[in-house]
Scaffold this motif. Structure first.
Motif, PDB file in Angstrom:
ATOM      1  N   ARG A 302       0.839  -1.029  -0.039  1.00 35.59           N
ATOM      2  CA  ARG A 302      -0.131   0.079  -0.076  1.00 35.59           C
ATOM      3  C   ARG A 302       0.823   1.163   0.065  1.00 35.59           C
ATOM      4  O   ARG A 302       0.485   2.398  -0.723  1.00 35.59           O
ATOM      5  CB  ARG A 302      -0.842   0.052   1.305  1.00 35.59           C
ATOM      6  N   ILE A 303       2.014   1.404   0.773  1.00 37.10           N
ATOM      7  CA  ILE A 303       2.706   2.345   0.776  1.00 37.10           C
ATOM      8  C   ILE A 303       3.446   2.473  -0.677  1.00 37.10           C
ATOM      9  O   ILE A 303       3.623   3.478  -1.363  1.00 37.10           O
ATOM     10  CB  ILE A 303       3.963   2.323   1.807  1.00 37.10           C
ATOM     11  N   GLY A 304       3.989   1.387  -1.222  1.00 38.12           N
ATOM     12  CA  GLY A 304       4.480   1.286  -2.521  1.00 38.12           C
ATOM     13  C   GLY A 304       3.664   1.955  -3.647  1.00 38.12           C
ATOM     14  O   GLY A 304       3.778   2.491  -4.390  1.00 38.12           O
ATOM     15  N   ILE A 305       2.232   1.664  -3.541  1.00 40.96           N
ATOM     16  CA  ILE A 305       1.429   1.999  -4.670  1.00 40.96           C
ATOM     17  C   ILE A 305       1.036   3.591  -4.354  1.00 40.96           C
ATOM     18  O   ILE A 305       1.258   4.118  -5.398  1.00 40.96           O
ATOM     19  CB  ILE A 305      -0.129   1.349  -4.212  1.00 40.96           C
ATOM     20  N   LEU A 306       1.206   3.994  -3.075  1.00 41.96           N
ATOM     21  CA  LEU A 306       1.224   5.585  -2.988  1.00 41.96           C
ATOM     22  C   LEU A 306       2.377   6.019  -3.385  1.00 41.96           C
ATOM     23  O   LEU A 306       2.542   7.274  -4.373  1.00 41.96           O
ATOM     24  CB  LEU A 306       0.861   5.829  -1.536  1.00 41.96           C
ATOM     25  N   ASP A 307       3.542   5.552  -3.145  1.00 38.59           N
ATOM     26  CA  ASP A 307       4.824   6.142  -3.659  1.00 38.59           C
ATOM     27  C   ASP A 307       4.850   6.196  -5.219  1.00 38.59           C
ATOM     28  O   ASP A 307       5.353   7.046  -5.891  1.00 38.59           O
ATOM     29  CB  ASP A 307       5.971   5.241  -3.128  1.00 38.59           C
ATOM     30  N   ILE A 308       4.375   5.185  -5.955  1.00 34.13           N
ATOM     31  CA  ILE A 308       4.333   5.148  -7.638  1.00 34.13           C
ATOM     32  C   ILE A 308       3.555   6.049  -8.041  1.00 34.13           C
ATOM     33  O   ILE A 308       3.814   6.827  -8.901  1.00 34.13           O
ATOM     34  CB  ILE A 308       4.060   3.759  -7.867  1.00 34.13           C
ATOM     35  N   ARG A 309       2.333   6.338  -7.431  1.00 31.27           N
ATOM     36  CA  ARG A 309       1.351   7.421  -7.837  1.00 31.27           C
ATOM     37  C   ARG A 309       1.971   8.649  -7.761  1.00 31.27           C
ATOM     38  O   ARG A 309       1.887   9.517  -8.700  1.00 31.27           O
ATOM     39  CB  ARG A 309      -0.062   7.366  -7.064  1.00 31.27           C
ATOM     40  N   ILE A 310       2.474   9.167  -6.710  1.00 33.44           N
ATOM     41  CA  ILE A 310       3.031  10.290  -6.309  1.00 33.44           C
ATOM     42  C   ILE A 310       4.330  10.709  -6.559  1.00 33.44           C
ATOM     43  O   ILE A 310       5.146  11.734  -6.533  1.00 33.44           O
ATOM     44  CB  ILE A 310       2.551  10.926  -4.795  1.00 33.44           C
ATOM     45  N   LEU A 311       5.064   9.843  -7.219  1.00 36.96           N
ATOM     46  CA  LEU A 311       6.453   9.544  -7.596  1.00 36.96           C
ATOM     47  C   LEU A 311       7.418  10.160  -6.420  1.00 36.96           C
ATOM     48  O   LEU A 311       7.998  11.189  -6.721  1.00 36.96           O
ATOM     49  CB  LEU A 311       6.600  10.631  -8.912  1.00 36.96           C
ATOM     50  N   ASN A 312       7.218   9.716  -5.487  1.00 33.78           N
ATOM     51  CA  ASN A 312       8.088  10.166  -4.135  1.00 33.78           C
ATOM     52  C   ASN A 312       9.518   9.648  -4.656  1.00 33.78           C
ATOM     53  O   ASN A 312      10.181   8.606  -4.856  1.00 33.78           O
ATOM     54  CB  ASN A 312       7.609   8.968  -3.146  1.00 33.78           C
ATOM     55  N   THR A 313      10.217  10.852  -4.495  1.00 34.36           N
ATOM     56  CA  THR A 313      11.778  10.617  -4.715  1.00 34.36           C
ATOM     57  C   THR A 313      12.469  10.510  -3.602  1.00 34.36           C
ATOM     58  O   THR A 313      13.827  10.708  -3.362  1.00 34.36           O
ATOM     59  CB  THR A 313      12.312  12.296  -5.422  1.00 34.36           C
ATOM     60  N   ASP A 314      11.749  10.291  -2.139  1.00 38.05           N
ATOM     61  CA  ASP A 314      12.354  10.231  -1.052  1.00 38.05           C
ATOM     62  C   ASP A 314      11.991   9.194   0.031  1.00 38.05           C
ATOM     63  O   ASP A 314      11.580   9.598   1.238  1.00 38.05           O
ATOM     64  CB  ASP A 314      12.766  11.774  -0.337  1.00 38.05           C
ATOM     65  N   ARG A 315      11.767   8.097  -0.728  1.00 32.17           N
ATOM     66  CA  ARG A 315      11.010   7.059   0.668  1.00 32.17           C
ATOM     67  C   ARG A 315      12.299   6.309   0.980  1.00 32.17           C
ATOM     68  O   ARG A 315      12.606   5.310   0.400  1.00 32.17           O
ATOM     69  CB  ARG A 315      10.084   6.230  -0.376  1.00 32.17           C
ATOM     70  N   HIS A 316      13.096   6.797   1.995  1.00 32.72           N
ATOM     71  CA  HIS A 316      14.056   5.977   2.656  1.00 32.72           C
ATOM     72  C   HIS A 316      13.378   5.440   3.752  1.00 32.72           C
ATOM     73  O   HIS A 316      12.441   5.543   4.301  1.00 32.72           O
ATOM     74  CB  HIS A 316      15.288   6.908   3.040  1.00 32.72           C
ATOM     75  N   ALA A 317      14.314   4.702   4.700  1.00 31.01           N
ATOM     76  CA  ALA A 317      13.875   3.707   6.059  1.00 31.01           C
ATOM     77  C   ALA A 317      13.535   4.890   7.028  1.00 31.01           C
ATOM     78  O   ALA A 317      12.637   4.536   7.793  1.00 31.01           O
ATOM     79  CB  ALA A 317      14.834   2.875   6.245  1.00 31.01           C
ATOM     80  N   GLY A 318      14.283   5.911   6.980  1.00 34.31           N
ATOM     81  CA  GLY A 318      13.922   6.870   8.119  1.00 34.31           C
ATOM     82  C   GLY A 318      12.459   7.494   7.995  1.00 34.31           C
ATOM     83  O   GLY A 318      12.163   7.938   9.085  1.00 34.31           O
ATOM     84  N   ASN A 319      11.862   7.599   7.035  1.00 36.25           N
ATOM     85  CA  ASN A 319      10.217   8.155   7.015  1.00 36.25           C
ATOM     86  C   ASN A 319       9.562   6.869   6.838  1.00 36.25           C
ATOM     87  O   ASN A 319       8.305   7.260   6.289  1.00 36.25           O
ATOM     88  CB  ASN A 319      10.598   9.102   5.898  1.00 36.25           C
ATOM     89  N   LEU A 320       9.823   5.805   7.304  1.00 34.39           N
ATOM     90  CA  LEU A 320       8.768   4.722   7.354  1.00 34.39           C
ATOM     91  C   LEU A 320       8.880   4.284   9.015  1.00 34.39           C
ATOM     92  O   LEU A 320       9.754   3.914   9.281  1.00 34.39           O
ATOM     93  CB  LEU A 320       9.302   3.559   6.534  1.00 34.39           C
TER      94      LEU A 320
END
Length: 628
Positions: A302-320
């Protein structure tokens, strides 16, 4: 733009209003009663230094009257300045401005005369002080109601003298706001304290609001509304994004710098700022402190689906964030909470960073519920929502949202898993150079097809101009790409090698007798070879110079670093990234045609990616101990 630190620049100067002109109650202040006169709107105007002025507009107001009020109330010069809302420069007509819209006053390059009089805030034009309280929500969405009680609790704590706590980690200014019993309930990030912004408290200064920031496709002062956008787009709380709102907030804790040195000038003065206000989620770890094997598959998907939609350029471990759902040891049941979405929705196709891309959960196929959620996504509806709630958002960001949502929907329908989709969106580094991702290669080909179609089409009386597209690179002559777009025999439609490849793939499917246990139907080797050759040729053809030269530093992990210590300048921190694909320069007709070509080219690209994955699985099954 000069400022007088003894003037009301740093204090709250805003007008209380009654209700929203949209007919519903204004969500930012439930105490207000009555109805706002027809045509009247309340806006918040922020200067480059971060000062905020709230004012009411009526139908007779224009950009000049807004600037005049700013000049009188904040004692700042408005000569040679522009009033903007996102990428729209507001000249005279303010009809596009909605209620509670944040506007930005930017200074044009000019020499100011030393004889220009300095007007003091006196007279009937001065705005009365804001009576609406220290925190107001900017927006009308019902989803923002979830933050109302949170704001009430925070306001009570402020009135009791419970001050926020500065967050010392990170590059930007952030503050934990607390409730009446001292618990952190919200994290607030002012727009003028972002990295490189004028009032950044950690020395990362040197740019005005609206200039390129940490990512050149995300401007300084515009990460806050992206945090809100991620929450608004997380329908049904699908990815677990904490409730987030854009607010106008007044407190003495906020940082005010003296010039560009990054030193704090004074405290204990009320400062009004526009900021993102996000619910603080108590948690036990972040993803960097916890083994990924225990993360639920559904949370990762579910997080990956959101990241792909919004083209998240900064999904690293520290913000999970990781929160334990039971108290049985360290490896019990947990849930993931994604935060920090300020670098999503860039203005161009940036290179994303997905921490989850190599996690085993990302290689598991989507569930039926997840596929249904993806099928129901509507990028047109998404854009309408963001235009209404965040009118300052730039059209280029919305086009990135549309493109990535279409890409996700088509890829999921084709049968790709989350890891495969993420890999297609991620660039590769070869010999120290950035190469376009598979998604960007498809976009480059779609743009090229549109350009060649316009060049080959008959000229009309109104259409003498040749459509051009700057790719930030030089084009190399190549026989394959020269023949990419050809007119079919007797038809008015162009045919590319990718369309022929599409047909060959269909034929291969019909002739195939066996299926892989995973459900994937293998394609003929020649087909896969053609796709691979075409992709490689496109990369070589569409790219010229792919690196940029910088002086005074070296490239480290994509950022320009300097050996000197102390505060870092903006130039030292800019990522050495290339914009291979731009979407904002297309007209509406060209954008529509581009999306059509883009979707046509996706099928062979997906087939190539599936064949790569299949080959990797076969090699893994073969093992290293087998000998022939």
């Amino acid at each position: 733009m000069s400022r007088n630190l003894d003037s009301p620049v740093q204090t709250q100067m805003a007008v209380a209003v009654m209700r929203s002109p949209h007919g519903g109650e204004y969500h930012g202040n439930s105490r207000m009663e009555g109805r706002q006169p027809a045509g009247r709107r309340r806006v918040f105007v922020q200067t480059e230094t971060g000062s905020v002025l709230g004012m009411e507009l009526d139908r007779s107001d224009n950009a000049h009257t807004v600037k005049r009020r700013l000049q009188l109330a904040l004692n700042v010069s408005t000569e040679e300045s522009s009033l903007t809302m996102g990428d729209i420069v507001l000249k005279n007509d303010l009809s596009a401005v909605r209620n509670d819209s944040p506007l930005l006053l930017t200074r044009n390059l000019m020499h100011r005369s030393s004889s220009t009089p300095c007007l003091s805030p006196t007279g009937r034009d001065i705005q009365q002080r804001d009576k609406s309280g220290p925190i107001e929500i900017l927006g009308q969405s019902n989803r923002l109601d979830r933050t109302k009680q949170l704001i009430k609790d925070t306001v009570k704590a402020i009135k009791k003298g419970i001050d926020p706590i500065p967050v010392h980690s990170g590059l930007g200014g952030a503050y934990y706001f607390r409730n009446s019993i001292g618990e952190s309930v919200a994290i607030v990030k002012p727009t003028d304290e972002e990295p490189f912004a004028p009032n950044n408290p950690k020395g990362f200064v040197g740019k005005a609001l609206g200039q390129p920031g940490l990512k050149r496709s995300v401007r300084v002062g515009e990460t806050g509304f992206r945090e809100v956008a991620a929450y608004l787009l997380d329908y049904d709380h699908f990815a677990n994004v904490p409730p987030t709102a854009l607010v106008k907030i007044t407190h003495s804790i906020f940082n005010v710098n003296d010039g560009v040195s990054g030193t704090n000038f004074r405290r204990k003065r009320l400062v009004s700022k526009i900021a993102s206000f996000q619910q603080f989620i108590p948690h036990d770890f972040d993803a960097s402190d916890h083994g990924t094997s225990s993360f639920p598959v559904a949370d990762v998907h579910r997080i990956g689906i959101l990241d792909i939609r919004i083209l998240n350029t900064d999904r690293h471990a520290g913000n999970l964030l990781v929160r334990k759902l039971d108290s049985i040891g360290t490896f019990g049941q947990v849930e993931l909470i994604p935060i920090d979405h300020g670098l999503c929705l860039p203005e161009t196709l940036e290179d994303p960073y997905f921490e989850w891309i190599h996690w085993p959960q990302a290689s598991i196929p989507f569930s039926e519920d997840e596929l249904d959620y993806i099928r129901n996504l509507d990028p047109v509806q998404d854009c309408e929502l963001l235009r209404m709630e965040l009118p300052m958002i730039r059209e280029a960001c919305l086009r990135v949202l549309v493109l990535c949502t279409i890409f996700l929907k088509e890829a999921a329908e084709f049968g790709l898993c989350l890891a495969e989709i993420g890999e297609m969106m991620t660039r590769e580094f070869r010999s120290g150079e950035e190469e376009p991702s598979e998604l960007e290669v498809v976009c480059l080909e779609a743009r090229k097809m549109i350009t060649e179609r316009e060049e080959l089409s008959p000229r009309t009386e109104m259409g003498d101009e040749e459509f051009q597209f700057d790719l930030d690179c030089d084009e190399v002559d190549d026989p394959l790409t020269r023949s990419t777009f050809q007119f079919g025999f007797g038809s008015g439609h162009g045919r590319s090698p990718l369309s022929k490849l599409d047909e060959s793939i269909e034929e291969g499917e019909e002739e195939s007798d066996g299926e892989d246990p995973s459900g994937f139907v293998p394609f003929p080797p020649q087909t896969i070879q053609n796709v691979s050759k075409l992709s490689a040729s496109l990369k070589n053809t569409m790219l010229g110079e792919k690196t940029q030269k910088y002086s005074g530093g070296k490239v480290d992990n994509g950022y320009i670093t300097n050996t000197s210590s102390g505060h870092r300048s903006a130039n030292e921190q800019l990522p050495a990234s290339v914009s291979f694909v731009k979407l904002a320069d297309m007209s509406e007709d060209e954008w529509t045609m581009f999306l059509e070509k883009f979707q046509e080219l996706l099928y062979p690209a997906f087939a190539k990616r599936k064949s790569i994955t299949l080959g990797q699985r076969q090699r893994q099954r073969l093992g290293t101990s087998c000998q022939f």
